[in-house]
Design an enzyme around this catalytic site. Structure first.
Site, PDB file in Angstrom:
ATOM      1  N   GLU A 341       0.763  -1.345   0.000  1.00 16.76           N
ATOM      2  CA  GLU A 341      -0.024  -0.028  -0.009  1.00 16.76           C
ATOM      3  C   GLU A 341       0.963   1.104   0.088  1.00 16.76           C
ATOM      4  O   GLU A 341       0.430   2.020  -0.614  1.00 16.76           O
ATOM      5  CB  GLU A 341      -0.766  -0.132   1.192  1.00 16.76           C
ATOM      6  N   ASP A 383      27.563  15.709 -24.973  1.00 20.03           N
ATOM      7  CA  ASP A 383      28.325  16.649 -25.808  1.00 20.03           C
ATOM      8  C   ASP A 383      29.687  16.785 -25.431  1.00 20.03           C
ATOM      9  O   ASP A 383      29.908  16.444 -24.231  1.00 20.03           O
ATOM     10  CB  ASP A 383      27.252  17.809 -25.908  1.00 20.03           C
ATOM     11  N   ASP A 660      23.420  21.168 -23.816  1.00 19.19           N
ATOM     12  CA  ASP A 660      22.752  22.425 -23.359  1.00 19.19           C
ATOM     13  C   ASP A 660      22.458  23.350 -24.512  1.00 19.19           C
ATOM     14  O   ASP A 660      22.161  24.438 -24.469  1.00 19.19           O
ATOM     15  CB  ASP A 660      24.078  23.244 -22.622  1.00 19.19           C
ATOM     16  N   ASP A 664      20.754  19.735 -29.137  1.00 22.23           N
ATOM     17  CA  ASP A 664      20.806  18.673 -27.953  1.00 22.23           C
ATOM     18  C   ASP A 664      19.285  18.379 -27.641  1.00 22.23           C
ATOM     19  O   ASP A 664      19.025  17.420 -26.951  1.00 22.23           O
ATOM     20  CB  ASP A 664      21.570  18.907 -26.828  1.00 22.23           C
ATOM     21  N   ASN A 728       2.274 -14.448   3.992  1.00 21.77           N
ATOM     22  CA  ASN A 728       0.953 -14.445   4.798  1.00 21.77           C
ATOM     23  C   ASN A 728      -0.004 -14.657   4.040  1.00 21.77           C
ATOM     24  O   ASN A 728      -0.732 -15.614   4.687  1.00 21.77           O
ATOM     25  CB  ASN A 728       0.889 -12.671   5.140  1.00 21.77           C
ATOM     26  N   ASN A 753      -0.744  -4.088   8.373  1.00 27.07           N
ATOM     27  CA  ASN A 753      -0.270  -3.432   7.341  1.00 27.07           C
ATOM     28  C   ASN A 753       0.187  -2.039   7.375  1.00 27.07           C
ATOM     29  O   ASN A 753       1.169  -1.520   7.080  1.00 27.07           O
ATOM     30  CB  ASN A 753      -1.082  -3.886   6.071  1.00 27.07           C
ATOM     31  N   ASP A 757       3.933  -0.589   7.457  1.00 27.16           N
ATOM     32  CA  ASP A 757       4.141   0.260   6.391  1.00 27.16           C
ATOM     33  C   ASP A 757       4.513   1.701   6.854  1.00 27.16           C
ATOM     34  O   ASP A 757       5.363   2.353   6.269  1.00 27.16           O
ATOM     35  CB  ASP A 757       2.887   0.630   5.335  1.00 27.16           C
TER      36      ASP A 757
END
Length: 918
Positions: A341, A383, A660, A664, A728, A753, A757
């Site tokens: 979760e 580059d 840059d 590019d 489980n 849970n 968590d």
């Protein structure tokens, strides 16, 4: 023979670096790409380049006095503002909504909807409506989405603030009531036909045709990738094609900048109709999926597949052995149990921590997922200019005609650079920096300026005439080919010798050899002129007037070798990246010779350099195979750059691209992670996922490590939670088949849970073992499934022993004692699930060879204590739990110790077979 003064003792060594200008015949320009510009626009630029200045002005219905206001207004309505297409940030509401677009969040939302029906809409009237599950899952979804939204929104705002806050203007000449008026106007106000004045430091505000220039040099690196500025002229060009459009010496393009000199130009194309604008229009919109996106989906689908198998089985078994309503509720609970979760929240927290870590190291993360892409990156394409090099030109060597180092060429070049009165270019700065202030002061003492023969594009050289007290000395510096034509002698080993045909050939070979090393070569020559004594007030020589015809019968002194030098840190950074499993490939628009020279110096394999022309006819598969064995691509255009990146991705590589320039931008969007710098053009920064505040590869190294740490800590949660939940649920299957009651209360499953968590939220602050950071890390579902199937059922072994303990020892063996049984399994399950975190988080021996971070230790300890005491509290008893007898706890200790031992043994076997743990 001529005699001229020679410095006995030239002081000063090579100094630091500077920029330079374009050589004569020393380099091969990259081909431009016009694939993103329509044919009409290309033809208009070609017509302007091949036409005379007067013809271009006539075609644009303008004059040197500029446009009248009525014409400006009409053209603005027709062409629009001189602005580019940008990927503008979405509205805040849309950005927030996008934060919910995640496979795991979709699973949780689905479960929450199911709980609304089971726990609220169709709830048992006797028990009343229960909002606990809906609120819990809903809170997880909301917190995760808010965290993701806020981090990306804040990073996006920071990236926007990097854009220039000062409005860019241009010097525009307009016809105001018959009078030509030049004023500074915002570049957005420019229209085709406007007359603009250019000076050193100016940005070219639109595509323009030059109609007058004075030593104008323009830096086009943002378009072509070439470090050396291009010399410009106002003369019409006889031949120019679409393929070499950027090479046209009388055109200048939006986004480039004036390095030196000045000029006047007429605007040809603005906004979307410019070369730059056409490129920006072509790359806005949806970005391709990155390795992170694909990996997350694969892991999500793996977990969904397990759910689709486990949930129906649990539902059917419980339905057959118990009532179907309880079975349905427990089936939903099983789905929740199989779902990690907190994964969206854990991932977001990990990424947010990584973003904050990188921000302290001058790196702005625009898209959070790019942090893990950096960690997964196994190829960095970059580059050359400004990334591997200093992005400035240094006088690398000064040699005599025999290619030996000599101070004489530096001395005379410094004389030439110091006394010239025109706009000093970047070559002159490099020469004077190399000479140093002591030599300059000595030159001032020994010489006085007599005359100057300025630079022009036809001669491609500049001369100064100085008085050394004995004669006039003409000192000339310029392009090799043109200057050699004016020489009749060479100075070799202090002696002046005739310049024979054979020697000219040898000198041509010498220059070609230096060009092959990527050097820009200029020649230095001198001529001594005897002047008659006159009535000079200070007793000097007669001040003769000199012209370009006096640049004859000269003596060649030597050569100046210029180079955009590699950064001091580049070689070490590339070596470090290679040791960490990241291959560095250079993809540049610069010419192959320069690229090869720089790459050799920084440790990139340059034995084979592939040019853009060589890959045009290759399929994507063929190009991918070529890229596997090639480290340097040179003279490539923007489309080719993006294609090379895409080809490497088809081979399963996670590719980062660092650039840059305008050229590019397509590759930045194609790569799994686009990396740019704060000094880049706006279109490059918009296309990038990460922006460096320092253009240095060493900054990236820490980003790679942080990306891998983020991945490892995220994967710890996924593997530990998914395998634990799978174990489980396997235990639930056994219990469902054997027990006359459900093995655990549904709401207690959610509480367990949630507690677990919450403890896992500390994983972003966990330590990572060095071996886990040593190589690129990628999301892959096969390893997760393997981990779940082999490690998850281990917990089931001890769950079943706990069943036996509760059934036979504690005597909780009938529905009357269901609560006691459920309480016993809850305590064993939550403590074993949490305690085992310390074994599963590392491939080493826990607590001895690898210790968890303090937040993880404290959180897991808190959950274990919580699990122990919950059945003894009123809250726990309200959930349906009951206190456990003290005889239970010695057996619990034996169970936990046995679980730890078995897990450690299984872990060693797993690592031995598969070579990795996390």
């Amino acid at each position: 023979m001529q005699n001229f003064s020679t410095p006995l003792d030239v002081l000063g060594r090579r100094a630091e670096h500077s920029h330079d200008s374009r050589p004569s015949g020393a380099d091969v320009r990259p081909q431009a790409t016009t694939s993103t510009i329509d044919s009409t626009r290309v033809q208009a630029l070609l017509d302007a380049a091949t036409g005379t200045a007067d013809a271009v002005l006539s075609a644009q219905s303008t004059s040197l006095d500029g446009l009248v206001d009525e014409a400006v207004g009409a053209r603005r309505l027709r062409y629009g503002a001189n602005e580019l297409d940008h990927d503008r940030p979405a509205p805040v509401v849309v950005q927030f909504a996008r934060a919910f677009v995640n496979p795991f969040i979709a699973i949780l939302v689905f479960l929450a909807v199911v709980m609304v029906f089971t726990d609220v809409v169709f709830a048992d009237p006797a028990g009343g409506r229960d909002y606990t599950g809906v609120v819990t899952v809903g809170a997880m979804v909301l917190v995760s989405a808010i965290l993701r939204f806020w981090q990306e929104y804040r990073s996006g705002r920071a990236a926007e603030n990097l854009k220039a806050m000062v409005r860019t203007t241009a010097a525009v000449t307009r016809n105001r009531r018959g009078v030509a008026v030049t004023e500074e106007l915002p570049v957005e106000h420019l229209v085709p036909g406007d007359i603009v004045r250019l000076a050193a430091g100016d940005m070219i505000p639109a595509d323009v045709r030059l109609i007058a220039v004075n030593d104008l040099q323009i830096n086009q690196a943002m378009l072509t990738g070439e470090a050396l500025p291009a010399e410009k002229t106002a003369e019409q060009v006889v031949e120019v094609t679409a393929a070499d459009l950027l090479d046209a010496p009388n055109l200048a393009f939006m986004g480039t900048s004036v390095v030196s000199g000045s000029g006047t130009a007429v605007v040809l194309g603005t906004g979307r109709n410019s070369y730059f604008g056409s490129m920006s229009k072509a790359i806005v919109g949806e970005r391709p999926e990155t390795a992170f996106d694909v990996g997350i989906k694969k892991v999500s689908y793996t977990l969904i597949q397990f759910m689709l198998v486990m949930v129906p089985v649990v539902f059917v078994i419980n339905g057959l052995t118990k009532d179907w309503t309880t079975a349905f509720l427990f089936g939903v609970t099983t789905a929740v149990g199989l779902t990690p979760e907190m994964l969206p929240l854990i991932v977001t927290a990990n990424l947010a921590k990584g973003a904050n870590f990188m921000a302290r190291r001058k790196v702005i993360v625009k898209r959070l997922g790019s942090i893990q892409n950096v960690g997964a990156m196994d190829v960095l394409a970059t580059d050359k200019t400004g990334t591997l090099t200093e992005d400035r030109i240094v006088l690398e060597r000064h040699i005599d005609v025999t290619a030996n180092d000599s101070d004489d060429p530096l001395w005379y070049a410094a004389v030439n650079a110091h006394f010239q009165t025109g706009l000093r270019n970047l070559l002159d700065d490099a020469v004077l920096d190399s000479a140093g202030s002591r030599i300059v002061r000595r030159i001032e003492r020994e010489y006085t300026l007599v005359d100057e023969i300025p630079f022009d594009f036809e001669r491609r050289r500049l001369s100064v005439v100085v008085d050394d007290g004995l004669s006039h000395l003409i000192v000339t510096k310029g392009a090799v080919e043109e200057l050699l034509d004016r020489c009749v002698a060479e100075r070799r080993d202090g002696t002046e010798l005739p310049l024979t045909v054979q020697r000219r050939t040898e000198l041509d070979d010498l220059v070609a050899e230096q060009n092959a090393l990527g050097m820009r070569v200029l020649a230095v020559a001198v001529r001594s002129v005897v002047a008659e004594r006159g009535d000079h007030p200070e007793g000097g020589l007669t001040e003769n007037e000199y012209t370009k015809d006096d640049e004859a019968s000269m003596t060649l002194v030597g050569f100046l070798l210029f180079l955009d030098p590699p950064k001091d840190s580049a070689a070490a950074a590339i070596t470090s990246l290679r040791l960490r499993g990241v291959a560095v490939k250079v993809i540049t628009g610069d010419n192959p010779m320069v690229a090869a020279t720089v790459c050799r110096k920084v440790g990139v394999d340059a034995r084979r350099v592939v040019s853009g022309a060589e890959i045009d006819d290759l399929s994507l598969k063929e190009l991918a195979e070529l890229a596997e064995r090639t480290s340097v691509f040179a003279k490539v255009n923007p489309t080719q750059k993006a294609r090379i990146v895409e080809a490497m991705r088809t081979r399963g590589h996670t590719v980062g691209f660092l650039g840059d320039g305008i050229n590019d931008a397509p590759a930045l969007r194609t790569a799994d992670v686009g990396i740019s710098v704060d000094t880049a053009v706006d279109i490059a920064k918009e296309s990038a996922d990460i922006i460096l505040l320092e253009k240095d590869l060493t900054v990236l190294e820490s980003g790679v490590i942080e990306g891998r740490r983020t991945f490892v800590n995220t994967m710890k949660y996924i593997k530990m939670t998914a395998s634990s939940n799978f174990g489980n649920m396997f235990s639930v299957l056994v219990a469902s088949a054997l027990l006359p009651f459900i093995p655990m209360i549904p709401i207690v499953v959610l509480v367990q849970n949630l507690a677990y968590d919450l403890a896992m939220l500390t994983l972003p602050w966990d330590r990572a073992d060095s071996e886990d950071l040593a190589r690129p890390r990628k999301w892959e579902s096969r390893g997760l499934g393997r981990f779940m199937v082999r490690i998850g059922p281990l917990s089931s072994i001890f769950d079943i022993t706990t069943y036996a303990l509760m059934w036979f020892v504690v005597a909780a063996n009938s529905p009357v004692y269901a609560a006691l049984f459920q309480s016993g399994w809850f305590v064993e399950s939550i403590i074993s699930q949490t305690l085992i975190v310390h074994l599963l988080r590392t491939g080493r021996v826990p607590f001895v060879q690898s210790r968890a971070g303090l937040p993880v230790v404290l959180a897991t300890a808190a959950v274990c204590v919580f699990g122990l005491v919950l059945p003894f509290t009123g809250f726990g008893q309200g959930l349906g739990l009951v206190p456990l007898p003290w005889s239970y706890f010695p057996w619990l200790i034996v169970t936990l110790v046995g679980y730890c031992v078995v897990t450690q043994v299984a872990k060693r076997m797993f690592v031995r077979r598969y070579g990795a743990w996390i």
